[in-house]
Design a protein around this motif. Structure first.
Motif, PDB file in Angstrom:
ATOM      1  N   GLN A 255      56.188  46.584  40.445  1.00 27.41           N
ATOM      2  CA  GLN A 255      56.610  47.865  41.012  1.00 27.41           C
ATOM      3  C   GLN A 255      55.594  48.405  42.013  1.00 27.41           C
ATOM      4  O   GLN A 255      55.955  48.923  43.070  1.00 27.41           O
ATOM      5  N   ALA A 258      55.752  46.520  45.265  1.00 27.17           N
ATOM      6  CA  ALA A 258      56.921  46.886  46.064  1.00 27.17           C
ATOM      7  C   ALA A 258      56.761  48.257  46.709  1.00 27.17           C
ATOM      8  O   ALA A 258      57.137  48.456  47.867  1.00 27.17           O
ATOM      9  N   GLU A 259      56.192  49.207  45.973  1.00 27.99           N
ATOM     10  CA  GLU A 259      56.097  50.587  46.463  1.00 27.99           C
ATOM     11  C   GLU A 259      54.892  50.800  47.372  1.00 27.99           C
ATOM     12  O   GLU A 259      54.965  51.526  48.363  1.00 27.99           O
ATOM     13  N   PRO A 261      52.415  48.173  48.912  1.00 29.33           N
ATOM     14  CA  PRO A 261      51.898  46.805  49.087  1.00 29.33           C
ATOM     15  C   PRO A 261      50.447  46.754  49.566  1.00 29.33           C
ATOM     16  O   PRO A 261      49.699  45.858  49.152  1.00 29.33           O
ATOM     17  N   THR A 276      51.892  40.393  39.429  1.00 28.01           N
ATOM     18  CA  THR A 276      53.303  40.151  39.749  1.00 28.01           C
ATOM     19  C   THR A 276      53.772  38.813  39.202  1.00 28.01           C
ATOM     20  O   THR A 276      54.977  38.572  39.063  1.00 28.01           O
TER      21      THR A 276
END
Length: 278
Positions: A255, A258-259, A261, A276
């Motif tokens: 998460q 993704a939010e 990087p 990840t």
């Protein structure tokens, strides 16, 4: 026959040479001792504690599980635990704390929280009295209820209830042990400012630029009422931003990647692992 003064001078010189030799050999002896500890069989009782209380360990790749256990053996042998407010520290408590703290060491060769002298455990949240400076220089006494704290003098203070709660859910992004031991890494140079000593090869300028930008972006998001992964407390100051981001990195890596990087990339380089892939 030597005189008394010559004998005393010789004794002092010999003592000084022994002391210098001891200082010179201490790192090699410590490294040998740590290798010896890491090679010991991992106790079956500790495995049962991990299976019951630290499900995060099962998420790790097999090679990282082995590294974690080796770090734990050194950590538990070297770091004293002190019970506070009547708490009797058990072996299981040491194992649960060490497992979470040593997550931060998995990709950091030679790292063993060198400045850490003691871990203080309270049964639950503890009270701390502080003096806060308000506008105009006015000083005000303030009492805080805390679940953890890290001191630059080499102590980490933890609430056992919160240690257990943080370990129980490895995917909620909240872990008091990871938080406070991230502070220990930050404080390794004597300061708590969100700028820990970086591994060789990392750019301090890039680290500062990225974390400052992400910290400012979080403050703007909170001011606008926008949802975010890090939460309000991360916006307190750069030191808390780094500690909270470390919690989220280890527990909600996909998460965070993704939010945010750019932030994830800096933390991945700093910690030397990629959650990840877990």
């Amino acid at each position: 026959m030597p005189t008394l003064s010559q004998f005393l001078f010789g004794a002092v010189l010999f003592g000084a040479l022994v002391a210098v030799l001891g200082i010179a050999l201490a790192p090699a002896w410590q490294a040998w001792r740590r290798r010896t500890l890491a090679r010991q069989p991992f106790p079956a009782a500790w495995r049962r504690v991990l299976a019951r209380h630290v499900p995060q360990v099962r998420r790790l790749p097999v090679d990282l599980q082995l590294q974690l256990k080796q770090h734990m053996q050194v950590f538990i042998a070297e770091k004293p635990f002190i019970g506070c407010n009547g708490l009797v520290v058990t072996e299981a408590m040491r194992v649960v704390v060490a497992a979470q703290a040593c997550l931060l060491l998995l990709g950091r060769p030679g790292g063993h929280f060198g400045n850490l002298r003691q871990v203080l455990l309270y049964p639950g949240a503890f009270l701390v009295d502080r003096v806060r400076t308000e506008a105009g220089g006015v000083l005000r006494d303030e009492r805080q209820v805390l679940s953890g704290e890290s001191w630059s003098q080499g102590q980490v203070v933890l609430s056992w209830d919160d240690v257990l709660a943080g370990a129980a859910d490895p995917a909620d992004g909240r872990n008091v042990v990871v938080h406070e031991f991230a502070h220990q890494l930050d404080q390794a140079d004597g300061q708590s400012n969100g700028a820990p000593p970086l591994p060789r090869g990392m750019s301090a300028a890039r680290w500062t630029r990225v974390l400052q930008a992400e910290f400012s972006a979080l403050q703007r998001q909170l001011a606008a009422g926008e949802p975010n992964l890090l939460g309000d407390y991360a916006a307190t100051n750069p030191a808390e931003f780094f500690a909270v981001a470390s919690e989220v990195f280890f527990e909600q890596g996909p998460q965070l990647a993704a939010e945010r990087p750019a932030l994830y990339a800096e933390l991945q380089a700093f910690y030397g692992v990629d959650p990840t892939a877990w």
